[in-house]
Design a protein around this motif. Structure first.
Motif, PDB file in Angstrom:
ATOM      1  N   ARG A  51       0.757  -1.315   0.010  1.00 55.16           N
ATOM      2  CA  ARG A  51       0.106  -0.086   0.039  1.00 55.16           C
ATOM      3  C   ARG A  51       0.653   1.335   0.183  1.00 55.16           C
ATOM      4  N   ALA A  52       1.900   1.267   0.673  1.00 54.82           N
ATOM      5  CA  ALA A  52       2.992   2.344   0.949  1.00 54.82           C
ATOM      6  C   ALA A  52       3.544   2.485  -0.668  1.00 54.82           C
ATOM      7  N   MET A  53       3.978   1.589  -1.229  1.00 56.22           N
ATOM      8  CA  MET A  53       4.373   1.816  -2.496  1.00 56.22           C
ATOM      9  C   MET A  53       3.273   2.205  -3.587  1.00 56.22           C
ATOM     10  N   MET A  54       2.100   1.674  -3.381  1.00 56.68           N
ATOM     11  CA  MET A  54       0.904   2.235  -4.286  1.00 56.68           C
ATOM     12  C   MET A  54       0.630   3.940  -3.914  1.00 56.68           C
ATOM     13  N   ILE A  55       0.795   4.152  -2.767  1.00 58.23           N
ATOM     14  CA  ILE A  55       0.559   5.533  -2.543  1.00 58.23           C
ATOM     15  C   ILE A  55       1.805   6.479  -2.943  1.00 58.23           C
ATOM     16  N   ALA A 103      -3.082   2.502  11.997  1.00 56.89           N
ATOM     17  CA  ALA A 103      -3.436   1.237  12.344  1.00 56.89           C
ATOM     18  C   ALA A 103      -4.727   1.012  13.128  1.00 56.89           C
ATOM     19  N   ASP A 104      -5.545   0.047  12.267  1.00 54.00           N
ATOM     20  CA  ASP A 104      -6.874  -0.181  12.859  1.00 54.00           C
ATOM     21  C   ASP A 104      -6.914  -0.166  14.509  1.00 54.00           C
ATOM     22  N   ASP A 138      -9.346  -1.538   5.827  1.00 50.52           N
ATOM     23  CA  ASP A 138      -8.621  -2.386   4.808  1.00 50.52           C
ATOM     24  C   ASP A 138      -7.503  -3.083   5.356  1.00 50.52           C
ATOM     25  N   GLY A 139      -7.830  -4.124   5.790  1.00 45.82           N
ATOM     26  CA  GLY A 139      -6.818  -5.055   6.350  1.00 45.82           C
ATOM     27  C   GLY A 139      -6.584  -4.379   7.712  1.00 45.82           C
ATOM     28  N   THR A 140      -5.429  -4.288   8.178  1.00 41.40           N
ATOM     29  CA  THR A 140      -5.052  -3.826   9.430  1.00 41.40           C
ATOM     30  C   THR A 140      -5.075  -2.291   9.447  1.00 41.40           C
ATOM     31  N   GLN A 141      -5.440  -1.587   8.373  1.00 46.38           N
ATOM     32  CA  GLN A 141      -5.247  -0.301   8.306  1.00 46.38           C
ATOM     33  C   GLN A 141      -6.802   0.465   8.194  1.00 46.38           C
ATOM     34  N   ALA A 178       1.894  11.410  14.946  1.00 50.91           N
ATOM     35  CA  ALA A 178       2.645  10.285  15.182  1.00 50.91           C
ATOM     36  C   ALA A 178       1.941   8.816  15.109  1.00 50.91           C
ATOM     37  N   MET A 179       0.417   9.040  14.891  1.00 51.69           N
ATOM     38  CA  MET A 179      -0.155   7.594  14.707  1.00 51.69           C
ATOM     39  C   MET A 179      -0.438   7.254  13.185  1.00 51.69           C
ATOM     40  N   VAL A 180      -0.075   8.292  12.486  1.00 49.26           N
ATOM     41  CA  VAL A 180      -0.146   8.206  10.976  1.00 49.26           C
ATOM     42  C   VAL A 180       0.885   7.235  10.388  1.00 49.26           C
ATOM     43  N   ASP A 181       0.253   6.150   9.710  1.00 49.77           N
ATOM     44  CA  ASP A 181       1.276   5.090   9.040  1.00 49.77           C
ATOM     45  C   ASP A 181       1.594   5.457   7.526  1.00 49.77           C
TER      46      ASP A 181
END
Length: 334
Positions: free
Chosen positions: A11-15, A221-222, A278-281, A314-317
């Motif tokens: 997901r990070a790569m897609m972003i 993170a959810d 979305d999964g764990t996010q 600080a909580m943003v992934d």
């Protein structure tokens, strides 16, 4: 069809790719329109629900899309929507990324300029507001989107010098969101009745008012969702109530510009949380409306805002990505 969930790394790569190619955090997740259909029905939570979509329109198909969005908005209004708003993405915030101040406003019209130059399609965000998930389901919002709008979202192909539609529509993002909290220059709203009233009376009720919308997209993170909301609601309050100079007699502030640090307080603010992870996010949208791009950018330079934003950041992934939008259409329940 089941939805394929992306790993945080993927997901990070897609972003990173999407920030360049699609201009949007959520649209970059790679979900297809058909794969998401099952996520948009059968959700049950208390309070208002927002059908949110991000879409791209190729310039040759804009006229057809403009007619279709009018039909879609009227249909949703007749089926019980509180409000329907379409916003065109026009630029990007630099101050949200803590770039040096001399970068302020540098990308404020980047997407609109790219679309005008023919190097980018038109990017849109669509909000369809309902009083409940039951009302959203009853309106058959997703099916109406497929019938009315999807045919106009194809890419452009050239064949023997003629413009043709691509075989399939460009990737569309769709999701159902809850409003966690909202505010305007009259108050901060967390009760269901107040939020319903807020959503039914959008401040950008006409494209003629020239207000600027800002959408801050993040994934967290959810498992930290509740902790995140404990920090982000106070941040909304700071964003809604602060202004510069603090001595402004009108209690609103002075207009921001490229060469000052003044800003007028936000016209309205809203925190939206995706109804399912979305999964764990989990995706959030911090949706603000301002009098100008400069008001927004200067607000990020205010020490009070920075102090309140620290615990949230600080909580943003993944993110933040914070585009600017201009309102193209608003239709409210009569």
């Amino acid at each position: 069809m089941s939805t394929t969930l992306l790993s945080p790394e993927r997901r990070a790569m897609m972003i990173k790719v999407g920030a360049i190619s699609a201009g949007s955090l959520l649209a970059a997740t790679g979900f297809s329109p058909s794969a998401q259909a099952s996520e948009l029905t059968g959700l049950a939570f208390s309070g208002p629900a927002t059908f949110y979509a991000e879409l791209r329109v190729a310039q040759p198909f804009k006229a057809g899309f403009d007619e279709a969005i009018q039909r879609f908005a009227y249909m949703m209004q007749q089926r019980g929507a509180l409000a329907v708003t379409l916003k065109q993405m026009v630029g990007d915030s630099t101050m949200v990324k803590n770039y040096p101040e001399n970068y302020k406003g540098l990308l404020r019209s980047a997407y609109a300029d790219g679309a005008q130059a023919g190097t980018l399609p038109l990017f849109y965000a669509l909000f369809v507001r309902f009083g409940s998930t039951k009302a959203l389901d009853a309106a058959k919002t997703d099916a109406a989107f497929d019938v009315e709008l999807l045919p106009h979202l194809h890419g452009v192909m050239m064949n023997d010098g003629k413009t043709q539609k691509s075989p399939a529509p460009m990737t569309v993002y769709r999701g159902v969101f809850q409003t966690v909290a909202a505010g305007d220059r009259h108050g901060i709203y967390t009760d269901e009745a107040d939020i319903l009233n807020f959503l039914a009376h959008p401040v950008d009720d006409s494209p003629d008012n020239k207000l600027v919308t800002v959408e801050n997209h993040v994934f967290i993170a959810d498992q930290v969702m509740h902790l995140f909301e404990q920090s982000v609601v106070p941040l909304l309050k700071v964003a809604q109530e602060t202004f510069q100079p603090t001595t402004a007699a009108d209690g609103i502030g002075q207009a921001g510009s490229a060469d000052n640090r003044f800003y007028r307080k936000a016209v309205s603010t809203e925190i939206l949380s995706k109804a399912n992870p979305d999964g764990t996010q989990r995706a959030y949208i911090m949706h603000g409306i301002w009098e100008s791009v400069w008001d927004h950018e200067n607000s990020h330079l205010d020490p009070r805002f920075k102090a309140a934003a620290g615990p949230v950041g600080a909580m943003v992934d993944i993110g933040p990505v914070e585009p600017f939008y201009s309102t193209q259409l608003t239709m409210v329940k009569s």
